[in-house]
Design an enzyme around this catalytic site. Structure first.
Site, mmCIF file in Angstrom:
data_model
loop_
_atom_site.group_PDB
_atom_site.id
_atom_site.type_symbol
_atom_site.label_atom_id
_atom_site.label_comp_id
_atom_site.label_asym_id
_atom_site.label_seq_id
_atom_site.Cartn_x
_atom_site.Cartn_y
_atom_site.Cartn_z
ATOM 1 N N PRO A 2 13.711 -24.317 -68.256
ATOM 2 C CA PRO A 2 14.006 -25.309 -69.598
ATOM 3 C C PRO A 2 13.064 -25.361 -70.153
ATOM 4 C CG PRO A 2 15.161 -25.531 -67.318
ATOM 5 C CD PRO A 2 14.468 -24.870 -66.964
ATOM 6 N N LYS A 61 8.884 -31.610 -71.501
ATOM 7 C CA LYS A 61 9.929 -31.861 -71.166
ATOM 8 C C LYS A 61 10.623 -32.656 -69.583
ATOM 9 C CE LYS A 61 7.956 -26.800 -70.929
ATOM 10 N NZ LYS A 61 7.818 -25.736 -70.324
ATOM 11 N N ARG A 280 -0.098 -14.176 -69.461
ATOM 12 C CA ARG A 280 1.337 -14.074 -69.929
ATOM 13 C C ARG A 280 1.204 -13.259 -70.960
ATOM 14 N NH1 ARG A 280 3.055 -20.419 -69.690
ATOM 15 N NH2 ARG A 280 5.128 -19.354 -70.169
#
Ligand SMILES: [Zn+2]
Length: 297
Positions: A2, A61, A280
């Site tokens: 999320p 978040k 990443r």
């Protein structure tokens, strides 16, 4: 996982379902889900019992539900939640079947819908934390564990001028800066790539060479992509079911850069490139986002 827009969808759902309701009891079914609550599961449950939940807040978040103080006084504590990779906060009929990965259950004294924390991978957590004045805006109270985390670009407390000055002082690249929670919160890898594509800036652009206009462009782009995701999440949101989909597939169709290696740039048709970045990936358009002569990683 999320990201900010998904967490904001959860916050809005919770706002209508838990605000003003008093907790009857809380049950912790997996200790890992309250591992940051230092005093342990029993203390966590004890602090919730009898407390009234106020309107939920969010920063990046992180989500928190302030708990009304003694005799209706100001809140001194809040339930702080981070959904991790797969956490969900669900609201529903209290007698429904228990989910396989149910970790925490909260019942209310009105015997209405309960609140459940379901988390398959248990990277998420809940805790009761003290509220303290925000380091960035002393009029606002934030949970103590996140006081060092900067405001996110969708918050009123976000200070664009302070963000620009901080960028100029740093010796770093813009993408690394966007992921730095002490500068700006809530921008994950996906939204960073999308915002930089919209702003036509390369991810390794040194922040100490950025103009005020470029910094403003990145911020506006970040708000646009998050706002678009929020609009999609908001429309698919069932009011009876406060839910975060851990896979988060609904926004993928409208991504412009992230995950689009070798696909044509939607602006100029050039193949999107993928670079290694902090173990990443960074996706960008070689033409719209040319590599700076002096790059910073
Ligand atoms: Zn392009």
């Amino acid at each position: 996982m999320p990201e900010l827009p998904e967490v904001e969808v959860v916050r809005r759902g919770l706002e209508s379902w838990t605000t003003g309701r008093t907790v009857a009891s809380a049950e912790v079914l997996h200790p890992r889900s309250v591992r940051r609550h230092a005093a342990g599961p029993a203390d966590f449950a004890g602090r919730l019992a009898g407390r009234t939940m106020l309107a939920p807040r969010r920063r990046g978040k992180y989500l928190w539900i302030p708990l009304q103080g003694e005799e209706g006084g100001d809140p001194g504590e809040a339930v702080l939640a981070h959904l991790g990779m797969s956490g969900q906060l669900l609201v529903g009929e209290p007698d429904r079947e228990r989910e396989k990965h149910l970790r925490i259950r909260v019942e209310f004294d009105d015997k209405g819908h309960d609140l459940r924390f379901v988390d398959q991978r248990t990277f998420g957590h809940l805790m009761v934390a003290d509220l303290v004045p925000d380091a960035f805006d002393a009029r606002t109270l934030v949970p103590e564990p996140i006081v060092h985390i900067a405001a996110d670009p969708l918050e009123d407390a976000f200070d664009a001028e302070a963000f620009y000055r901080a960028l100029r002082r740093r010796k770093t690249g813009i993408k690394r800066a966007l992921l730095d929670q002490s500068l700006i919160s809530g921008v994950g890898n996906i939204y960073a790539d999308e915002a930089l594509w919209r702003a036509r800036l390369h991810w390794a652009r040194p922040t100490d060479t950025m103009t005020r206009a470029e910094a403003a462009r990145v911020l506006e782009a970040a708000r646009e992509v998050m706002g678009a995701a929020l609009a999609v999440g908001g429309t698919s949101f069932d009011s009876l079911y406060v839910n975060v989909n851990g896979e988060s597939g609904y926004f993928e169709r409208s991504l412009d850069a992230y995950g689009r290696r070798d696909e044509p740039c939607r602006r100029c048709g050039t193949a999107i490139r993928r670079d290694e970045f902090m173990n990443r990936s960074s996706y960008s358009c070689p033409v719209c986002q040319p590599r700076p002569r002096r790059a910073r990683y």
